[in-house]
Enzyme design. Structure first.
Site, PDB file in Angstrom:
ATOM      1  CG  ASN A   1      -1.703   1.224   1.428  1.00 31.71           C
ATOM      2  OD1 ASN A   1      -1.825   2.029   0.500  1.00 31.71           O
ATOM      3  ND2 ASN A   1      -2.277   1.398   2.609  1.00 31.71           N
TER       4      ASN A   1
ATOM      5  CE  LYS B   1       0.239   3.255   4.732  1.00 33.84           C
ATOM      6  NZ  LYS B   1       0.210   3.372   6.171  1.00 33.84           N
TER       7      LYS B   1
HETATM    8  C1  PEP Z   1      -0.721  -0.137   5.901  1.00 34.91           C
HETATM    9  O1  PEP Z   1      -0.562   0.800   5.149  1.00 34.91           O
HETATM   10  O2  PEP Z   1      -1.740  -0.781   5.818  1.00 34.91           O
HETATM   11  C2  PEP Z   1       0.344  -0.459   6.868  1.00 34.91           C
HETATM   12  C3  PEP Z   1       0.221  -1.543   7.563  1.00 34.91           C
HETATM   13  O3  PEP Z   1       1.420   0.414   6.978  1.00 34.91           O
HETATM   14  P1  PEP Z   1       2.851   0.088   7.668  1.00 34.91           P
HETATM   15  O4  PEP Z   1       3.332  -1.208   7.060  1.00 34.91           O
HETATM   16  O5  PEP Z   1       3.708   1.246   7.288  1.00 34.91           O
HETATM   17  O6  PEP Z   1       2.630  -0.036   9.124  1.00 34.91           O
END
Ligand code: PEP
Length: 252
Positions: free
Chosen positions: A10, A12
């Site tokens: 992800n 983001k």
């Molecule tokens: C996510 O974006 O769903 C996530 C788990 O982020 P991270 O791996 O940075 O904690």
């Protein structure tokens, strides 16, 4: 039942188009011979199409980070399932905790998005998970149950087969703090039990449940060794080809 692992990155709200293209090229090179794991990347909307062009004909799939439930019309700033399919998406993340925390997403809106994803031919990845406060109060299992019941309201067993679930404890997302494999497994096993009670044992046995929350190359294997953890939803560590590739190749 053997469940095929599913690893999703992800991205983001990160990476310009050129950066997204470089990352995906790096991933394609690093993951050339990976056959036994499903791999997805979820770029920002602006990079979906260019990334899709690079992924065409490869084994890496494309996910969007959100969608809207209306089919078309005057909904400024939104995109629908058809648009996502049109640019090459096969999956869509639904109800991520950042959507819940910053954009007013609720179990009810997640449910509407989930239904429109299914009817629009996309595989939804429904995210659920508790905050630190809720965990401290001993509410984790009840909270996850409520998120699951409301998020999957009106869904039948045939549709349920197509859904991927992601357990993401909010306190572990982007914090560097990971749930221990045992903490995660407790919730995953509970989720599978709830899916079984609702949709039957066969659906539960086939449902893939990802863990998300500071998954890194160093901790992925111990998480994946748990019987009810079938993959990872990865944020920060998916932004570098090398670290995401190591996560995907956790067995090696
Ligand atoms: C996510 O974006 O769903 C996530 C788990 O982020 P991270 O791996 O940075 O904690």
């Amino acid at each position: 039942m053997e469940r095929r692992p599913i690893m999703a990155g992800n991205w983001k709200m990160n990476l310009l188009v050129g950066e997204a293209e470089s990352l995906v090229k790096g991933l394609l090179a690093a993951l050339k011979d990976t056959a036994d794991v499903d791999v997805l990347v979820a770029p920002a909307f602006t990079s979906l199409y260019p990334v899709a062009r690079l992924l065409a004909g490869t084994s890496i799939g494309l996910a969007a980070q959100n969608l809207y439930w209306e089919e078309f019309g005057a909904f400024t700033g939104e995109v629908n399932a058809k648009m996502l399919r049109d640019v090459g998406c096969s999956h869509v993340i639904i109800g991520h905790s950042e959507r819940r925390q910053f954009f007013g997403e609720t179990n009810e809106t997640a449910n509407r998005r989930l239904k429109t994803a299914l009817s629009g031919g996309l595989v939804p990845i429904l995210c659920i998970g508790e905050t630190l406060e809720e965990r401290k109060q001993g509410k984790t299992l009840a909270l996850v149950q409520e998120q699951l019941e409301k998020g999957l309201a009106g869904i039948g067993p045939e549709e349920a087969r197509r859904i991927v679930l992601a357990y993401e404890p909010v306190w572990a997302i982007g914090t560097g703090e990971t749930a221990t494999p045992e903490q995660a497994e407790e919730v995953h096993a509970h989720i599978r039990k709830l899916v079984g009670a609702r949709f039957g044992e066969a659906v539960a046995a086939g449902t893939r449940i990802q863990y998300g929350g500071s998954v890194k190359p160093d901790n992925v294997q111990s998480l994946m060794e748990q019987p009810d953890i079938d993959g990872a939803l990865v944020g920060g560590a998916s932004l570098k080809a090398e670290s995401f590739a190591r996560i995907v190749r956790y067995k090696a």
